[in-house]
Design a protein around this motif. Structure first.
Motif, PDB file in Angstrom:
ATOM      1  N   UNK A 129      49.115  18.706   7.212  1.00 37.74           N
ATOM      2  CA  UNK A 129      48.031  19.170   6.355  1.00 37.74           C
ATOM      3  C   UNK A 129      47.457  18.001   5.553  1.00 37.74           C
TER       4      UNK A 129
ATOM      5  N   UNK B 242      43.428  16.633   4.426  1.00 35.57           N
ATOM      6  CA  UNK B 242      43.151  16.066   3.109  1.00 35.57           C
ATOM      7  C   UNK B 242      42.752  14.597   3.181  1.00 35.57           C
TER       8      UNK B 242
ATOM      9  N   UNK C  83      36.706  11.428   7.660  1.00 34.46           N
ATOM     10  CA  UNK C  83      35.402  12.029   7.936  1.00 34.46           C
ATOM     11  C   UNK C  83      35.222  13.412   7.308  1.00 34.46           C
ATOM     12  N   UNK C  84      36.224  14.259   7.446  1.00 30.90           N
ATOM     13  CA  UNK C  84      36.033  15.601   6.891  1.00 30.90           C
ATOM     14  C   UNK C  84      37.263  16.095   6.132  1.00 30.90           C
TER      15      UNK C  84
ATOM     16  N   UNK D 235      35.604  14.729   1.281  1.00 27.21           N
ATOM     17  CA  UNK D 235      34.620  15.795   1.228  1.00 27.21           C
ATOM     18  C   UNK D 235      34.266  16.133  -0.209  1.00 27.21           C
TER      19      UNK D 235
ATOM     20  N   UNK E 246      32.314  13.347  -1.754  1.00 23.19           N
ATOM     21  CA  UNK E 246      30.950  13.412  -1.235  1.00 23.19           C
ATOM     22  C   UNK E 246      30.142  14.494  -1.948  1.00 23.19           C
TER      23      UNK E 246
ATOM     24  N   UNK F 253      46.017  22.389  -2.083  1.00 17.14           N
ATOM     25  CA  UNK F 253      46.225  22.122  -0.653  1.00 17.14           C
ATOM     26  C   UNK F 253      46.680  23.359   0.121  1.00 17.14           C
ATOM     27  N   UNK F 254      47.530  24.189  -0.502  1.00 17.66           N
ATOM     28  CA  UNK F 254      47.997  25.399   0.167  1.00 17.66           C
ATOM     29  C   UNK F 254      46.819  26.359   0.358  1.00 17.66           C
TER      30      UNK F 254
ATOM     31  N   UNK G 198      43.712  25.597   0.494  1.00 13.83           N
ATOM     32  CA  UNK G 198      42.797  25.016   1.491  1.00 13.83           C
ATOM     33  C   UNK G 198      43.311  25.255   2.908  1.00 13.83           C
ATOM     34  N   UNK G 199      44.627  25.124   3.071  1.00  9.03           N
ATOM     35  CA  UNK G 199      45.240  25.356   4.382  1.00  9.03           C
ATOM     36  C   UNK G 199      44.988  26.800   4.832  1.00  9.03           C
TER      37      UNK G 199
ATOM     38  N   UNK H 136      35.555  21.426   9.968  1.00  7.60           N
ATOM     39  CA  UNK H 136      35.380  19.975   9.934  1.00  7.60           C
ATOM     40  C   UNK H 136      34.002  19.605   9.423  1.00  7.60           C
ATOM     41  N   UNK H 137      33.744  19.885   8.154  1.00 13.80           N
ATOM     42  CA  UNK H 137      32.453  19.531   7.591  1.00 13.80           C
ATOM     43  C   UNK H 137      32.643  18.644   6.378  1.00 13.80           C
ATOM     44  N   UNK H 138      31.621  17.883   6.079  1.00 12.79           N
ATOM     45  CA  UNK H 138      31.652  17.045   4.890  1.00 12.79           C
ATOM     46  C   UNK H 138      30.272  17.131   4.226  1.00 12.79           C
ATOM     47  N   UNK H 139      30.124  17.624   3.025  1.00 14.10           N
ATOM     48  CA  UNK H 139      31.163  18.187   2.158  1.00 14.10           C
ATOM     49  C   UNK H 139      31.748  19.493   2.699  1.00 14.10           C
ATOM     50  N   UNK H 140      32.934  19.875   2.204  1.00 14.78           N
ATOM     51  CA  UNK H 140      33.621  21.065   2.708  1.00 14.78           C
ATOM     52  C   UNK H 140      32.831  22.345   2.445  1.00 14.78           C
TER      53      UNK H 140
ATOM     54  N   UNK I 184      41.098  21.196  13.533  1.00 10.81           N
ATOM     55  CA  UNK I 184      41.549  21.330  12.155  1.00 10.81           C
ATOM     56  C   UNK I 184      41.873  22.776  11.781  1.00 10.81           C
TER      57      UNK I 184
ATOM     58  N   UNK J 122      44.977  23.910  13.501  1.00 10.84           N
ATOM     59  CA  UNK J 122      46.145  23.279  12.880  1.00 10.84           C
ATOM     60  C   UNK J 122      46.514  24.022  11.598  1.00 10.84           C
ATOM     61  N   UNK J 123      45.497  24.333  10.782  1.00 14.20           N
ATOM     62  CA  UNK J 123      45.767  25.026   9.519  1.00 14.20           C
ATOM     63  C   UNK J 123      46.361  26.410   9.784  1.00 14.20           C
TER      64      UNK J 123
END
Lengths: 320, 294
Positions: free
Chosen positions: A141, A146, A150-151, A156, A159, B47-48, B50-51, B63-67, B259, B262-263
């Motif tokens: 994770x 984290x 890139x993402x 993120x 950004x 983090x939890x 977010x997972x 998989x984006x930026x920003x989230x 991603x 995986x999460x």
């Protein structure tokens, strides 16, 4: 060892043994103990004996004909090899920083959670979650969700903040290659702080309320109360947390294997991972065993302190 | 009671909010520090969260930026995981953890009995012997264990893991169970014996009721450690006996990085321990400190 394990003298209450046990009853008492004892000796002690033996051999499975006794030369290799020395250093840095940072953070959180506030029970539940997430899952994770340049969540969020303030794009930092050791340490601190918090919170809640009350009545400042009453009371709990934490964090394998694979270069290779590489990548069994023996010796030093701390806690309980 | 609750829903709500706080006792936190406490809590939980959140998203939204936390929610990733055969790995994990936990209890309970209720001589020495084995790093045993297991043809076999996990957790269990059994009041034990109660009656009527919560806590800790174990699992299993953590690592290597999936996998394999741990938080402390701290 013997110094540590001496029996607490004033300990055993007299009612435990009304009369001195006779031969037969002595054995009857020992029988329930034997299966676990024999099992433990076979599964944990024999491998270490084997490790000792293997450590005196030159043994690479890629060269099957060349296995021979070399005495202590694997050890001289262990102590002079640059990779291993780096691994020792990395292990110390990793363990010390993870344990110290998580103890300090854990202490702060425990102090907060020792007071009443809205939703304290829920906060405690959420706080222990990092410790309960499977370590390999946590490592993956952190690595992918984290730290990913890139993402990942870190970049993120950066950004998003940059855009919010009108800048075009945030910086793209490759956290793991730029700060490999800090990346591993941070993820482990995240996992171990709840552990420290739980132990210290238990310590705080075992604090006698009347002493604190008396201190408050005498007009002691919060800082003085903490320094002269809470901290001395917590000492044993702090020691216990630090030592148990050290024992576990020294053995860190999951996080290094998953997040950095010991890299870049050997910047995050700790001893367990280095031994794993020696064993399953270089196939140098003799060297791996010798390194294992050195790790055991190092652990015995730490364990001696740990056992002493636990023995003192334990003696208190027995004499109670 | 019901009347009062019906009449004053506000009071009931307040009571619910205060759940988990001890009655009276501890002083309150000031609003500023309450804010700090919650900020820290959320930082650790992020983090939890977010997972779990990402596990309910599509790959494109993960998989984006920003989230994008507010992307549409679906169970697709979990469905994909089960169609990619995560099941055998979960079964191996469950088998290794549950059977080793049962074996640990079978070995540890009589031992703890012999160390607390009818203590053998030098029982503290025995306790510290068990504990000292826990302090020896597992990595130093990996090589001989690997060689022995290979010679015995037991590589890639769940039973190998079961034996190792049993040895790994036995010292902890002995320490925990001893501390729980030590709480059985000696007077009652003696009184029962004077009254002529047999061993089984004493065990069932006197010891078991006191020790049951301890037994549950001990099983929980052993289960958590076995379920999460990685080093032995990854080095001693291949295709047949691999456990959930090995699945996680292998799945990144084999399929590349997805991603959201995986999460989902990380959430799924962490779920049993999260649920068990949340349910028995107070027991965790004592278990983690080997019963030395209450």
């Amino acid at each position: 060892m013997t110094a540590l394990t001496e029996r607490p003298k004033k300990g055993a209450p007299p009612s435990v043994r009304p009369q001195p046990p006779t031969g037969v009853s002595k054995w009857r008492r020992r029988v329930p103990l034997l299966p676990a004892l024999i099992f433990t000796i076979i599964v944990t002690q024999l491998p270490f004996v084997a490790t000792l033996v293997i450590s005196t051999f030159q043994w690479n499975i890629l060269k099957p004909g060349e296995r021979h006794f070399v005495g202590l030369s694997n050890f001289s290799f262990v102590f002079t090899d640059e990779r291993l020395r780096t691994a020792v250093l990395n292990t110390i840095v990793l363990t010390a920083s993870v344990v110290l940072i998580s103890v300090v953070l854990g202490l702060g959180l425990a102090m907060l959670l020792d007071r009443r506030f809205v939703g304290r029970g829920l906060a405690r539940t959420l706080l222990i979650a990092p410790f309960l997430v499977m370590p390999v899952a946590a490592a993956l994770l952190w690595k992918h969700a984290i730290y990913n340049p890139d993402y990942g969540l870190l970049n993120g969020t950066l950004n998003a903040v940059y855009r919010f303030f009108g800048a075009d794009n945030g910086p793209t930092v490759d956290w793991i290659s730029s700060y490999p050791m800090s990346a591993v340490v941070l993820s482990l601190v995240w996992q171990w702080t709840p552990f420290m918090m739980l132990i210290l919170l238990a310590g705080l809640q075992a604090q006698p309320g009347d002493v604190l009350e008396a201190a408050r009545m005498d007009g002691a400042s919060a800082l003085a109360t903490f320094r002269f009453i809470t901290l001395p009371h917590l000492r044993q709990y702090l020691e216990l947390g630090i030592l148990l934490g050290t024992i576990y964090v020294v053995q860190t394998f999951d996080a290094v294997y998953t997040i950095t694979q010991g890299g870049p270069g050997k910047q995050t290779t700790n001893l367990p991972y280095e031994i794993y590489l020696t064993m399953f990548r270089k196939y140098e069994y003799g060297e791996a065993a010798a390194a294992g023996v050195v790790v055991v010796l190092g652990s015995i030093v730490i364990a001696t302190f740990a056992l002493r701390t636990i023995a003192s806690l334990f003696r208190e309980e027995v004499s109670r | 009671m019901t009347h009062a609750a019906l009449a004053a829903p506000g009071a009931r709500f307040k009571k619910l909010l205060r759940r988990g706080d001890d009655p009276g006792g501890a002083p309150r936190l000031s609003p500023l520090w309450t804010f700090v406490a919650w900020l820290a809590t959320l930082a650790f939980f992020a983090p939890v969260a977010w997972m779990v959140l990402t596990s309910f998203h599509q790959e494109a939204d993960a998989a984006t930026n920003p989230p994008t936390p507010f992307a549409p929610v679906s169970f697709d990733q979990y469905e994909l995981l089960f169609s990619r055969d995560i099941t055998p790995f979960l079964l191996n994990s469950a088998m290794a953890s549950v059977i080793s936990t049962l074996l640990v209890l079978a070995l540890a309970v009589p031992t703890a009995y012999a160390l607390s209720i009818k203590p053998v001589e030098k029982w503290t020495d025995v306790m510290f012997f068990f504990l000292s084995t826990k302090f020896l790093p597992a990595i130093a045993a990996l090589l001989p264990v690997y060689l022995i297991v290979k010679d015995a043809g037991m590589l890639d076999n769940v039973w190998t893991l079961i034996v190792l996990y049993t040895a790994m957790n036995l010292p902890i269990a002995v320490w925990m169970m001893r501390s729980f059994l030590a709480e059985v009041p000696k007077e009652i034990l003696e009184a029962a014996e004077v009254d002529g109660a047999g061993l089984l009656t004493v065990l069932w009527r006197v010891v078991a009721p006191v020790a049951m919560p301890g037994l549950a806590a001990t099983s929980l800790i052993c289960f958590i450690f076995s379920w999460n174990e990685f080093m032995f699992a990854v080095n001693l299993t291949a295709t047949q006996a691999s456990t959930a953590p090995v699945f996680l690592v292998g799945f990144i290597t084999n399929e590349g990085l997805f991603l959201a999936r995986l999460c989902a996998a990380a959430t799924l394999v962490s779920l049993p321990v999260l649920i068990a741990g949340f349910a028995a938080q107070d027991k965790l402390v004592r278990g983690l400190s080997l019963g030395a701290v209450k």
